[in-house]
Design an enzyme around this catalytic site. Structure first.
Site, PDB file in Angstrom:
ATOM      1  N   LYS A  11       0.842  -1.206   0.000  1.00 32.64           N
ATOM      2  CA  LYS A  11       0.000   0.000   0.000  1.00 32.64           C
ATOM      3  C   LYS A  11       0.871   1.246   0.000  1.00 32.64           C
ATOM      4  O   LYS A  11       2.015   1.236   0.440  1.00 32.64           O
ATOM      5  CB  LYS A  11      -0.959   0.032   1.201  1.00 32.64           C
ATOM      6  CG  LYS A  11      -0.294   0.228   2.578  1.00 32.64           C
ATOM      7  CD  LYS A  11      -0.294   1.670   3.040  1.00 32.64           C
ATOM      8  CE  LYS A  11       0.460   1.856   4.328  1.00 32.64           C
ATOM      9  NZ  LYS A  11       1.589   2.644   4.456  1.00 32.64           N
ATOM     10  N   ASP A 134      -2.020  -1.313  10.561  1.00 38.14           N
ATOM     11  CA  ASP A 134      -2.297  -1.272   9.115  1.00 38.14           C
ATOM     12  C   ASP A 134      -2.964  -2.545   8.608  1.00 38.14           C
ATOM     13  O   ASP A 134      -3.396  -2.607   7.453  1.00 38.14           O
ATOM     14  CB  ASP A 134      -0.987  -1.092   8.325  1.00 38.14           C
ATOM     15  CG  ASP A 134      -0.525   0.351   8.285  1.00 38.14           C
ATOM     16  OD1 ASP A 134      -1.324   1.245   8.615  1.00 38.14           O
ATOM     17  OD2 ASP A 134       0.642   0.578   7.919  1.00 38.14           O
TER      18      ASP A 134
HETATM   19  O1  C5P Z   1       0.779  -0.975  14.676  1.00 43.16           O
HETATM   20  P1  C5P Z   1       2.201  -1.107  14.251  1.00 43.16           P
HETATM   21  O2  C5P Z   1       2.913  -2.246  14.918  1.00 43.16           O
HETATM   22  O3  C5P Z   1       2.366  -1.113  12.772  1.00 43.16           O
HETATM   23  O4  C5P Z   1       2.901   0.239  14.750  1.00 43.16           O
HETATM   24  C1  C5P Z   1       4.287   0.354  14.991  1.00 43.16           C
HETATM   25  C2  C5P Z   1       4.548   1.479  15.979  1.00 43.16           C
HETATM   26  O5  C5P Z   1       4.215   2.738  15.396  1.00 43.16           O
HETATM   27  C3  C5P Z   1       3.685   1.398  17.240  1.00 43.16           C
HETATM   28  O6  C5P Z   1       4.345   0.645  18.224  1.00 43.16           O
HETATM   29  C4  C5P Z   1       3.542   2.855  17.654  1.00 43.16           C
HETATM   30  O7  C5P Z   1       4.661   3.256  18.401  1.00 43.16           O
HETATM   31  C5  C5P Z   1       3.590   3.609  16.333  1.00 43.16           C
HETATM   32  N1  C5P Z   1       2.237   3.965  15.848  1.00 43.16           N
HETATM   33  C6  C5P Z   1       1.574   5.065  16.394  1.00 43.16           C
HETATM   34  N2  C5P Z   1       0.324   5.390  15.932  1.00 43.16           N
HETATM   35  C7  C5P Z   1      -0.258   4.664  14.948  1.00 43.16           C
HETATM   36  C8  C5P Z   1       0.411   3.561  14.378  1.00 43.16           C
HETATM   37  C9  C5P Z   1       1.658   3.235  14.852  1.00 43.16           C
HETATM   38  O8  C5P Z   1       2.094   5.743  17.283  1.00 43.16           O
HETATM   39  N3  C5P Z   1      -1.461   5.007  14.519  1.00 43.16           N
END
Ligand code: C5P
Length: 280
Positions: A11, A134
């Site tokens: 994406k 995501d």
């Molecule tokens: O959800 P994911 O593991 O992809 O996110 C990685 C990191 O990015 C999370 O641990 C968080 O610190 C940050 N993040 C965030 N806000 C979001 C998505 C991700 O702060 N909406």
């Protein structure tokens, strides 16, 4: 032996705005997400033990989000069968293209079909969100407006097909570190997501190019000058460039397929990854 192969598309974010920080440290987003024709491929087959086999340098245990997706689904539903998962990577890793999330979502959808589980959308979405923010979007087709941390999704009607170049400077960027360094107070201009949605629906390439925006660029561009160079080079090739996600991948919107192919060829001379793609 029963096997099934399926594709996991990457994406890009046509636009990415951060609208607030939550008490748990996550950020509330407002984004238009879009699937593109750059795919990992996953094959699953019944086996004597659970194993992930991957052709890229990635963890092959539960650290890998695709394997975690299978193990979580297996545990939740009490599935007795074991699987080998073969993961062929084409999507650059830790690159702002949601490669890992795409793999995890494809595993959830693929296993749903493989075992004819008939899992409903809300159950799949809940499992997806428990794997990463995501992943719920990656379960869907096409383009969507995402809010919350990515769990509030509104599917857009079928859009005209757009031609893009995706390029990557060849090093990973940690999403977590980008969000940690991000300051909402420093955002001078929030992207006009409603205006962008209209331009996308209308096939207005100039309008899209002018309205695209990603507030995380402030962090990654400062840390990785290559991302700014990549954007500049794309602009000089006549593309509308924007960083995708937390970077470092950059996509450039082209006027047509021919322009995307020519720009991809030029960029491939200077960067480790540059590919012409189209929207799905
Ligand atoms: O959800 P994911 O593991 O992809 O996110 C990685 C990191 O990015 C999370 O641990 C968080 O610190 C940050 N993040 C965030 N806000 C979001 C998505 C991700 O702060 N909406």
């Amino acid at each position: 032996m029963k096997t099934l192969s399926f594709m996991a598309p990457a994406k890009i974010n046509w636009s990415l705005d951060v609208v607030g920080k939550r008490p748990d440290g996550y950020h509330n987003l407002h984004s238009i997400m879009q699937k593109i024709s750059l795919y990992d491929t996953i094959t699953i087959e019944e086996a004597k033990e659970d194993r992930l086999i991957c052709d890229a340098e990635l963890p092959t245990d539960e650290e890998n989000i695709a394997f975690r997706a299978w193990l979580r689904l297996k545990e939740e539903l009490g599935i007795g069968t074991c699987l080998h998962l073969f993961l062929h990577k084409e999507i650059p890793v830790a690159a702002g293209l949601a490669g890992g999330s795409a793999d995890a979502a494809a595993v959830l959808n693929g296993i749903n079909r493989f075992f004819r589980l008939d899992l409903k959308e809300d159950k799949l979405e809940r499992l997806a969100l428990s794997l990463g923010s995501d992943v719920p979007y990656c379960l869907m087709h096409g383009a969507a407006v995402a809010q919350g941390v990515g769990e509030l999704l509104r599917r857009l009607p079928i859009l005209p097909q757009y031609h893009l170049v995706v390029a990557n400077p060849g090093f990973p960027v940690s999403t977590k570190e980008v969000f940690q360094a991000f300051s909402l107070a420093k955002v001078a201009l929030h992207p006009d997501i409603e205006g962008l949605e209209e331009a996308l629906l209308a096939g207005d390439i100039q309008g899209i190019g002018q309205l695209m925006g990603n507030v995380l660029e402030q962090v990654t561009l400062e840390r990785c000058p290559q991302v700014a160079q990549l954007k500049q080079q794309m602009a000089s090739l006549g593309l509308f460039p924007l960083m995708s996600g937390s970077g470092p991948s950059v996509f450039g919107l082209a006027w047509d397929q021919d322009a995307a192919w020519q720009a991809a060829q030029a960029l491939a001379e200077d960067w480790p990854f540059a590919q012409a793609v189209h929207t799905l």
